[in-house]
Design a protein around this motif. Sequence first.
Motif, mmCIF file in Angstrom:
data_model
loop_
_atom_site.group_PDB
_atom_site.id
_atom_site.type_symbol
_atom_site.label_atom_id
_atom_site.label_comp_id
_atom_site.label_asym_id
_atom_site.label_seq_id
_atom_site.Cartn_x
_atom_site.Cartn_y
_atom_site.Cartn_z
ATOM 1 N N ALA A 373 5.467 -7.039 -3.198
ATOM 2 C CA ALA A 373 4.758 -6.349 -2.130
ATOM 3 C C ALA A 373 3.724 -7.277 -1.521
ATOM 4 C CB ALA A 373 4.092 -5.093 -2.665
ATOM 5 N N THR A 374 3.591 -7.213 -0.205
ATOM 6 C CA THR A 374 2.602 -8.031 0.490
ATOM 7 C C THR A 374 1.926 -7.187 1.563
ATOM 8 O OG1 THR A 374 4.268 -8.793 2.090
ATOM 9 C CG2 THR A 374 3.914 -10.166 0.128
ATOM 10 N N GLY A 375 0.883 -7.750 2.145
ATOM 11 C CA GLY A 375 0.242 -7.111 3.284
ATOM 12 C C GLY A 375 -0.229 -5.695 2.997
ATOM 13 N N ARG A 376 0.036 -4.820 3.950
ATOM 14 C CA ARG A 376 -0.431 -3.445 3.867
ATOM 15 C C ARG A 376 0.199 -2.716 2.679
ATOM 16 N NH1 ARG A 376 -4.259 -0.061 3.659
ATOM 17 N NH2 ARG A 376 -3.934 1.975 4.633
ATOM 18 N N GLU A 377 1.448 -3.015 2.362
ATOM 19 C CA GLU A 377 2.095 -2.390 1.200
ATOM 20 C C GLU A 377 1.310 -2.707 -0.069
ATOM 21 O OE1 GLU A 377 6.463 -2.857 0.853
ATOM 22 O OE2 GLU A 377 6.336 -3.656 2.887
ATOM 23 N N LEU A 378 0.948 -3.952 -0.239
ATOM 24 C CA LEU A 378 0.201 -4.370 -1.425
ATOM 25 C C LEU A 378 -1.168 -3.702 -1.467
ATOM 26 C CD1 LEU A 378 -0.031 -6.113 -3.944
ATOM 27 C CD2 LEU A 378 -0.809 -8.005 -2.486
ATOM 28 N N GLU A 379 -1.814 -3.602 -0.326
ATOM 29 C CA GLU A 379 -3.126 -2.959 -0.281
ATOM 30 C C GLU A 379 -3.052 -1.508 -0.746
ATOM 31 O OE1 GLU A 379 -4.798 -3.262 3.597
ATOM 32 O OE2 GLU A 379 -4.568 -5.441 3.717
ATOM 33 N N LEU A 380 -2.005 -0.827 -0.347
ATOM 34 C CA LEU A 380 -1.847 0.573 -0.733
ATOM 35 C C LEU A 380 -1.560 0.720 -2.228
ATOM 36 C CD1 LEU A 380 0.309 1.742 2.296
ATOM 37 C CD2 LEU A 380 -1.974 2.592 1.729
ATOM 38 N N LEU A 381 -0.813 -0.219 -2.784
ATOM 39 C CA LEU A 381 -0.398 -0.124 -4.188
ATOM 40 C C LEU A 381 -1.432 -0.655 -5.162
ATOM 41 C CD1 LEU A 381 3.319 -1.299 -3.769
ATOM 42 C CD2 LEU A 381 2.541 1.019 -4.277
ATOM 43 N N GLU A 382 -2.266 -1.579 -4.718
ATOM 44 C CA GLU A 382 -3.187 -2.286 -5.612
ATOM 45 C C GLU A 382 -4.062 -1.360 -6.455
ATOM 46 O OE1 GLU A 382 -4.145 -5.255 -7.676
ATOM 47 O OE2 GLU A 382 -3.074 -5.793 -5.833
ATOM 48 N N PRO A 383 -4.634 -0.274 -5.911
ATOM 49 C CA PRO A 383 -5.488 0.589 -6.751
ATOM 50 C C PRO A 383 -4.752 1.228 -7.926
ATOM 51 C CG PRO A 383 -5.846 1.038 -4.409
ATOM 52 C CD PRO A 383 -4.632 0.159 -4.500
ATOM 53 N N PHE A 384 -3.429 1.234 -7.882
ATOM 54 C CA PHE A 384 -2.647 1.879 -8.940
ATOM 55 C C PHE A 384 -1.914 0.874 -9.823
ATOM 56 C CE2 PHE A 384 -2.930 4.520 -5.161
ATOM 57 C CZ PHE A 384 -3.449 5.699 -5.673
ATOM 58 N N ARG A 385 -2.246 -0.388 -9.692
ATOM 59 C CA ARG A 385 -1.506 -1.450 -10.378
ATOM 60 C C ARG A 385 -1.344 -1.181 -11.873
ATOM 61 N NH1 ARG A 385 -0.223 -6.984 -9.896
ATOM 62 N NH2 ARG A 385 -1.122 -7.131 -7.793
ATOM 63 N N ALA A 386 -2.413 -0.772 -12.527
ATOM 64 C CA ALA A 386 -2.376 -0.610 -13.982
ATOM 65 C C ALA A 386 -1.407 0.479 -14.422
ATOM 66 C CB ALA A 386 -3.770 -0.301 -14.512
ATOM 67 N N ASP A 387 -1.146 1.447 -13.566
ATOM 68 C CA ASP A 387 -0.303 2.578 -13.953
ATOM 69 C C ASP A 387 1.094 2.537 -13.361
ATOM 70 O OD1 ASP A 387 -2.437 3.786 -15.394
ATOM 71 O OD2 ASP A 387 -3.270 4.515 -13.491
#
Length: 606
Positions: A373-387
Motif C-alpha cells: 500500500a502507498t499514498g492515501r491507501e497507506l495513510e488510511l491503513l497505518e493507524p490499524f497496522r498492529a491489528d
Amino acid sequence: MTRVNRAGLLGFRLSAVLAVLAATASAEPMHGIAMYGDPALPPDFVSLPQVNPDAPKVGSYRWGESGSFDSFNPFVTKGRPALGISTLTVETLMGRNYDEPFSLYGLLAESIDTDAGRTYVEFTLRPEARFSDGTPVTVADVMWSMETLGTEGNPRYAAAWKKIASMEQTGERSVRFTFNTEDRELPLILGLRPVLKKAQWEGKDFAEATMEVPIGSGPYTLASSELGVQVTYRRNPDWWGKDLPFNRGLWNFDEIRYDYFANPQATFEAFKAGQLSAYREANVAKWLSSYDFPAIQSGEIVKAEIPHGRPSGIEGFAMNTRRPLFADWRVREALILAFNFEFINQTLNGGLLPRIPSYFGNSFLGMEPGTPATGRELELLEPFRADLPPGAIEGYALPVSDGTQANRRNIRAATALLEEAGWTVGSDGALKNAAGEPFSFEILLVTGQDEMASVAEVYIEALKALGISARLNKVDDAQYKERTSAYDFDVTHYIRSLSLSPGNEQLLYWGSASATEPGTRNWMGVNSAAVDAMIAAMLESPDAEGFIAATRALDRVLTSGRYVIPIWYSDRSRLAYSAKLRYPERIPLYGDWTGFLPDTWWQAEQ
C-alpha cells in the motif's frame, strides 16, 4: 450464433469515470443526483441511453428459478419472497441509470435537493404519481415507508434510518430528511427506498411474511400465482409512469412470469423444452459443450455473450469465523492453500476462467495484488497496522498451485501454518489440536448446486492430505435460508456482487455491527475496526480520489483477512434466449445485471 456486443463498454475508461465524478455538484433542486458531481443526463433527456425507446409493448417473458417462495413481502427477513414483487410492482423515489457508476433520476420524485455537504435531502413528489389502485402517492406514504422499513424491515434498511436525525413534510408534495452522520451516499440510498401504501398496512404486522400482495405504483400488478410453483405479473395499462422519459423503452412485455423448479438442471431442461424465454449459463464448460440441442440448431434459441465493466465481486467458500475453528487467520490461509484452484478450474472450466483476485478485482476500485500500500491507501491503513492481517499493507495475493492434483508445495505450506496455529497430525493420521479434538467441518450447500458440489468434493479429497475431515451436506432452500440467516454453518457457498459505487451496503456485508445481528449478509462474521474505518472513509470522502483510495484499502483488508476461498469470475454473462426476443445495441456499463433483463428487452412483433 453468438452475438458479442461491446457498445458502450469498450469506450469506458477510468479517466471518463473520474471526469464525471469530479464535476462540481449543484446545490439546488435537480432532476437527478450522482455520488460525485452531476448526473450525466440533462434535465430534458428523452430516454436512458441503453434502451430502445421505440420498443414494441407486446408479448410475454418467462424465467426459471430454483427453489420456492412462501411470501409476497420481500422487505422483511421472514419468509422466501416471490421474485418480481419489489422490481415490478413497487417503485422508488429515484431510478438508477445502470450506464453510469452511480446516478439517480427522478421517478416518483420530480426533483431532489441537497447541499454541498449532503447534510439533508429533500424530495418533491410528482403530482401524477399513483398507486395501482388509483390513489395518489403522498408524502405520508413516503414517511411511513422510510420509518417502517428502517425499524421493522430487513436489516439492510436499518443502517440508513439510524442516520436520520429528523424527517418532516415541507410542502404538499415535499419531504425533507436531515442527517446526524456525515455520509455522502445517504441522499441516494433514500432515493432508492421502496415506497409502499401506508393505508394497506394499518393494523397489520409488517415484519411478518405474508401472501398479501403489496399495493405498489410500479409497471406491473400480480395476475396469478401458485404457491412455490409460479408467479405471473401483467403490465398495468393505467400505470401512471408509462410516459416518463426515464421509463421510455423499459418494461416492454405485457406479461412476466417466474416459474420455480427443484434445481438448476430442471430449470435448464425446461428451457431446452421451450418453456422458458431465457437461461443464464454460469458454467463456461457447459456453455461450450451442452448447447447443441435441437432448438439451438434450428435457430429457435440463440446465444449471446454480454460483457460488463463491474467488479468481480467475491464468490467461493465462506468460512464462519464465529466458529473457533476458523478464528485464526493462519488456519484460513491453510485452507486457501489446500484449495487447488488451478486443478479445479482446469477440470471444470477447461482453465478458461480467471480466479477472483480480490473483492473489487477487475475494476479500478480493486487493490493491486501482491503490491504494498502507498499514498492515501497507506495513510488510511497505518493507524490499524498492529491489528491488520499479514499482507494488508505489505501486499497479499492468493496462492497459486502447480496445477497438479497433488499440489505438494501448497500442502507443505498449509501444514506449516496449521502447526503454528496448534494443529498437528496424530498417529491415526487425523489433524488435531492440543486438546485432541479433530479438525473436522461441514460444507453446507443447497440441493441442486451441482457445480459447487463438484468443487466441494474435489476440495474435500484434497483436505485429506492435511488430515482434515470435511463433509458435504446439501439441504433444501428453506433450511439453507434458515441456517445461513442464523449463521449456523461452518463453510458455505458465498457470493456477493459488487458495483462501481460501493457504499452503505458494505456495512451490511462485512461491518462489525452486522457480525452478530442475525439476517445480515456478513456470513463470514467479519469484525474488524479497520474494515469499519475504510467503509466510513468511503462514505465521508468529499472527492473521487479519496473514495477510490478508501475502497482499495477496504479491498486490501478484506482480501488479506482470508474470509473466503475465492473461485472464478467472468467478465461477461452467457445468455441463451428465444429468437423472438431482442435487446438494445448499446450494452450498459453494468452489462447483464440489475436493470438489463427483462427491463430493457422486448419481443419482436410478429
